[in-house]
Design a protein around this motif. Structure first.
Motif, PDB file in Angstrom:
ATOM      1  N   ILE A   1       0.874  -1.175   0.000  1.00 60.76           N
ATOM      2  CA  ILE A   1       0.000   0.000   0.000  1.00 60.76           C
ATOM      3  C   ILE A   1       0.911   1.225   0.000  1.00 60.76           C
ATOM      4  N   ALA A   2       0.463   2.332  -0.602  1.00 59.02           N
ATOM      5  CA  ALA A   2       1.239   3.576  -0.549  1.00 59.02           C
ATOM      6  C   ALA A   2       0.722   4.425   0.604  1.00 59.02           C
ATOM      7  N   ASN A   3       1.645   4.939   1.406  1.00 56.91           N
ATOM      8  CA  ASN A   3       1.207   5.880   2.425  1.00 56.91           C
ATOM      9  C   ASN A   3       2.152   7.068   2.476  1.00 56.91           C
ATOM     10  N   ILE A   4       1.608   8.199   2.910  1.00 51.42           N
ATOM     11  CA  ILE A   4       2.409   9.422   2.965  1.00 51.42           C
ATOM     12  C   ILE A   4       2.351  10.041   4.360  1.00 51.42           C
ATOM     13  N   THR A   5       3.482  10.657   4.731  1.00 46.68           N
ATOM     14  CA  THR A   5       3.544  11.520   5.910  1.00 46.68           C
ATOM     15  C   THR A   5       3.785  12.926   5.381  1.00 46.68           C
ATOM     16  N   VAL A   6       2.882  13.842   5.696  1.00 47.14           N
ATOM     17  CA  VAL A   6       2.988  15.214   5.193  1.00 47.14           C
ATOM     18  C   VAL A   6       3.541  16.096   6.302  1.00 47.14           C
ATOM     19  N   ILE A   7       4.729  16.661   6.059  1.00 44.89           N
ATOM     20  CA  ILE A   7       5.421  17.473   7.072  1.00 44.89           C
ATOM     21  C   ILE A   7       5.670  18.863   6.482  1.00 44.89           C
ATOM     22  N   PRO A   8       4.779  19.816   6.770  1.00 48.01           N
ATOM     23  CA  PRO A   8       4.972  21.163   6.229  1.00 48.01           C
ATOM     24  C   PRO A   8       6.310  21.755   6.682  1.00 48.01           C
ATOM     25  N   ALA A   9       6.850  22.673   5.912  1.00 48.49           N
ATOM     26  CA  ALA A   9       8.102  23.349   6.297  1.00 48.49           C
ATOM     27  C   ALA A   9       7.954  23.934   7.692  1.00 48.49           C
ATOM     28  N   GLY A  10       8.911  23.630   8.583  1.00 48.09           N
ATOM     29  CA  GLY A  10       8.895  24.172   9.938  1.00 48.09           C
ATOM     30  C   GLY A  10       7.775  23.650  10.818  1.00 48.09           C
ATOM     31  N   ALA A  11       7.190  22.513  10.458  1.00 49.67           N
ATOM     32  CA  ALA A  11       6.019  21.995  11.184  1.00 49.67           C
ATOM     33  C   ALA A  11       6.338  21.633  12.626  1.00 49.67           C
ATOM     34  N   ALA A  12       5.347  21.817  13.506  1.00 54.31           N
ATOM     35  CA  ALA A  12       5.382  21.209  14.830  1.00 54.31           C
ATOM     36  C   ALA A  12       4.830  19.786  14.690  1.00 54.31           C
ATOM     37  N   GLU A  13       5.063  18.985  15.756  1.00 50.84           N
ATOM     38  CA  GLU A  13       4.658  17.580  15.690  1.00 50.84           C
ATOM     39  C   GLU A  13       3.177  17.421  15.366  1.00 50.84           C
ATOM     40  N   GLN A  14       2.342  18.280  15.958  1.00 53.96           N
ATOM     41  CA  GLN A  14       0.893  18.103  15.771  1.00 53.96           C
ATOM     42  C   GLN A  14       0.399  18.581  14.411  1.00 53.96           C
ATOM     43  N   ASP A  15       1.295  19.168  13.594  1.00 51.47           N
ATOM     44  CA  ASP A  15       0.898  19.577  12.243  1.00 51.47           C
ATOM     45  C   ASP A  15       1.014  18.433  11.247  1.00 51.47           C
ATOM     46  N   VAL A  16       1.604  17.333  11.677  1.00 50.10           N
ATOM     47  CA  VAL A  16       1.880  16.229  10.762  1.00 50.10           C
ATOM     48  C   VAL A  16       0.608  15.422  10.516  1.00 50.10           C
ATOM     49  N   ILE A  17       0.340  15.087   9.266  1.00 46.84           N
ATOM     50  CA  ILE A  17      -0.723  14.127   8.970  1.00 46.84           C
ATOM     51  C   ILE A  17      -0.117  12.979   8.167  1.00 46.84           C
ATOM     52  N   ALA A  18      -0.774  11.852   8.211  1.00 50.44           N
ATOM     53  CA  ALA A  18      -0.284  10.681   7.484  1.00 50.44           C
ATOM     54  C   ALA A  18      -1.459   9.777   7.193  1.00 50.44           C
ATOM     55  N   PHE A  19      -1.448   9.159   6.043  1.00 50.61           N
ATOM     56  CA  PHE A  19      -2.543   8.254   5.688  1.00 50.61           C
ATOM     57  C   PHE A  19      -2.153   7.402   4.476  1.00 50.61           C
ATOM     58  N   ASP A  20      -2.938   6.375   4.239  1.00 56.87           N
ATOM     59  CA  ASP A  20      -2.748   5.522   3.061  1.00 56.87           C
ATOM     60  C   ASP A  20      -3.418   6.188   1.864  1.00 56.87           C
ATOM     61  N   THR A  21      -2.661   6.343   0.773  1.00 60.66           N
ATOM     62  CA  THR A  21      -3.252   6.974  -0.422  1.00 60.66           C
ATOM     63  C   THR A  21      -3.994   5.963  -1.287  1.00 60.66           C
ATOM     64  N   GLY A  22      -3.641   4.692  -1.153  1.00 64.50           N
ATOM     65  CA  GLY A  22      -4.236   3.637  -1.983  1.00 64.50           C
ATOM     66  C   GLY A  22      -3.184   2.586  -2.294  1.00 64.50           C
TER      67      GLY A  22
END
Lengths: 423, 423
Positions: free
Chosen positions: A214-235
């Motif tokens: 399965i493909a999954n992504i962790t999205v970490i915006p520039a300069g993100a704090a820990e709680q700004d991170v999202i992650a999920f399976d794309t398909g």
């Protein structure tokens, strides 16, 4: 070792972060082909729990399981009765797997790493059951079905950590997922904490992309704090491509992506694949083999594939669909919502799919404004990444830090993960 | 709670022993009728690991399992397929049992003990498999049977400690037997460390006698060092008496010993029972339900019991045989070999058998030179003793001390037992 060794007196205290620590991570994935091991040195830049952590890989290797082990594990994970009983084979495999893991001793030695120099081993174990949806336990069967009892969400990784701790003579941490599940979380993914710690940048948006089944992504915006991170399976990632090479070529996977590169996209087939609603469903979401399998492929092929077309075209189409599904999730749920438009975006890929040039090229074509490379550029060999997770999570646990991200797993709070057995 | 609480910074360090610590022990025995809990305060007299430890019981209680829980556990322990599969029901029960244990929260509150005041919980869990004899794991089936693979000795207690730690918010230690088994030991008995710590005397020989289904003794000579302690199963205790009341009276046990007291010894039946070679076999030895069961009873009765005799006589004979088998082991393997002849000997009993006056009287008759009383005289209510074990072993584990006795279990060395999950 003394019962009050200097290692132990530093545990759960800021002192743990004052020195570099050597740890070993062990991972056995759903493919059940062997144990991946990574020996790493972990350091906190300023010697405090909150300092920037860095990880340095000293050795990594895969030890294939003997075929008998693979068969016994596959039966347990398939939830089929084994040897006519339920507890005995599981007890045997739980402890037996620790014996298999203990062979890491030899491989460590060959790599020039003395097991006795390790502060700890972090061992994921083998998942044989993962059911974060509630089931009933201990209820009585009444006239109208199950009544009473306890509502339980469970996950089970085998590979006895207390056993491994004694066999290696090294403190071993296992059972990393149960605490998050107990707190209402999915017990997965755990990768985002690792991605956040070692891939984040102050001036670049990072998307950590794992191309496993399965493909999954962790999205970490520039300069993100820990709680700004999202992650999920794309398909799907490799699952559907592998199904297509198996169906048309009898091959387990498209080595290097060469089959896909020899084909062309079939538009009607592609349109049928894109109708799958999972792809555009907003996160949080997760999926697996129960959706993206041979039946899924056959259903999409049913009215769209003509025998006159080259089989390579089908593989190419599935590969392009896979790239599209990843890119579409990034476009819908990261760009403009999560990513900081001031900064460029880099996709850092790992997992077996990075070896599929057709898939990687398709991803670059789908997302021309983003840079795509692999974790190797960050000092993290893609094949070692998952084993490195559990070395790092063990490091955090002994430092008294949580490793789950409630924003990702849905747990009600942070938890120090794992169960620690002294070696 | 802060990730660097004062509790944690004292773990595995002599500082752990400088203050009294409050712990809770949880035990679920083979009878599977519920969870026994004990809240205790533990103290080291001189504030060091090597000081004399004392234990004070603050509260204890038994919470019966709902009947649905009993049924599901019994099926797992009987090693019968459950729900058609192997991993799922075990995963569910492993986690579900932690939910059942977490109800201890309410009972603690009723007893005036705040769960948040506990330094840790020690939880034995429910044994669903215990096989200290080697089995093969991961071998391939060849023409001549199983070949290759790993030789594995396993034990499996369920009741997920990481789950319980999160549900209670208290650090929880479970999985106490695996390390000793990994070191070549039997993983049992663990009682002797407790008996040695809290029952030993400088000027009296102590025999701790547990009258559970099976009878076992811990022999602690006056002034003994840890390695002087021996412990073993002497043979049946309640198992055979219960079988006789079930056969002749349809009752699960001889309440208070009144049935036995109404009967007389049948000499030929007694002689047949005494032929069992286990009784006079030298230790180390252990036995169980697989030997002392209804079939054993029926075989001894076959040529000796006449319908004309009162059924009470059969129960009396089995009770007298049980007392004889315990006394004979003490005479053969403790008196003159282990016990210090300068000092008197006291037998300190626990377990359900202490409520059988016929059995207790028979023991006193068999061993007239010894004093027989129960652990209640030592501040340890017999019904709370096993739960107190696991509170104490958790205390030792967090202090970095071993809890197994290699002289008893046969392990190659001492081990800090259990797997620690932070709450």
């Amino acid at each position: 070792m003394s019962p009050h060794s200097s290692f132990r007196s530093d545990w759960f205290s800021p002192a743990w972060f004052q020195k570099p620590r050597l740890l070993c991570g062990l991972m056995t994935g759903t493919s059940m082909d062997g144990v991946d091991a990574a020996v790493v040195e972990l350091t906190s830049a300023d010697g405090t729990p909150d300092g920037i952590h860095s990880i340095r890989l000293l050795a990594n290797f895969t030890k294939p399981f003997p075929s008998g082990v693979v068969e016994q594990l596959a039966q347990l994970a398939a939830n089929k009765p084994l040897g006519g009983g339920s507890s005995a084979p599981l007890s045997l495999a739980h402890t037996g797997l620790a014996s298999v893991y203990a062979d890491v001793r030899e491989v460590c030695a060959a790599a020039g790493v003395a097991v006795s120099s390790l502060a700890a081993v972090g061992s994921h174990g083998q998942t044989v059951w993962h059911q974060p949806k509630a089931e009933q336990f201990g209820g009585q069967v009444g006239g109208d079905g199950q009544i009473g009892g306890y509502s339980v969400r469970s996950t089970l990784q085998i590979g006895s950590a207390p056993t491994l701790a004694q066999l290696l003579g090294v403190t071993t941490i296992g059972d990393f997922r149960a605490a998050d599940v107990a707190l209402g979380g999915q017990g997965a993914p755990l990768a985002p904490m690792f991605d956040y710690q070692f891939l984040r940048k102050p001036d670049e948006n990072i998307i950590a992309l794992n191309l496993g089944g399965i493909a999954n992504i962790t999205v970490i915006p520039a300069g993100a704090a820990e709680q700004d991170v999202i992650a999920f399976d794309t398909g799907p990632s490799n699952l559907l491509i592998d199904a297509s090479t198996m169906k048309f070529f009898g091959k387990r996977y498209d080595s290097g992506g060469s089959i896909g590169q020899a084909g062309r996209v079939l538009t009607r087939f592609m349109d049928a694949l894109k109708e799958e609603p999972y792809i555009t469903q907003p996160p949080p979401k997760s999926t697996g083999r129960e959706l993206f399998n041979m039946e899924f492929l056959n259903a999409a092929l049913k009215f769209t594939y003509l025998d006159a077309q080259p089989a390579e075209d089908a593989v190419r189409t599935v590969t392009e669909f896979t790239a599209w599904s990843i890119a579409e999730n990034i476009r819908l749920f990261a760009v403009g919502k999560r990513l900081n438009a001031t900064f460029p975006t880099r996709i850092i890929a790992s997992g077996g799919g990075i070896h599929n040039a057709c898939l990687m090229d398709a991803l670059r074509h789908e997302l021309p404004a983003m840079t795509l490379d692999t974790t190797a550029t960050q000092g993290i060999p893609p094949d070692a990444k998952e084993a490195m997770f559990f070395a790092y999570f063990a490091y955090r646990t002994l430092g008294g830090l949580h490793s789950n991200m409630p924003s990702v797993t849905g747990a009600s709070k942070e938890a120090v993960l794992g169960a620690i057995s002294l070696g």
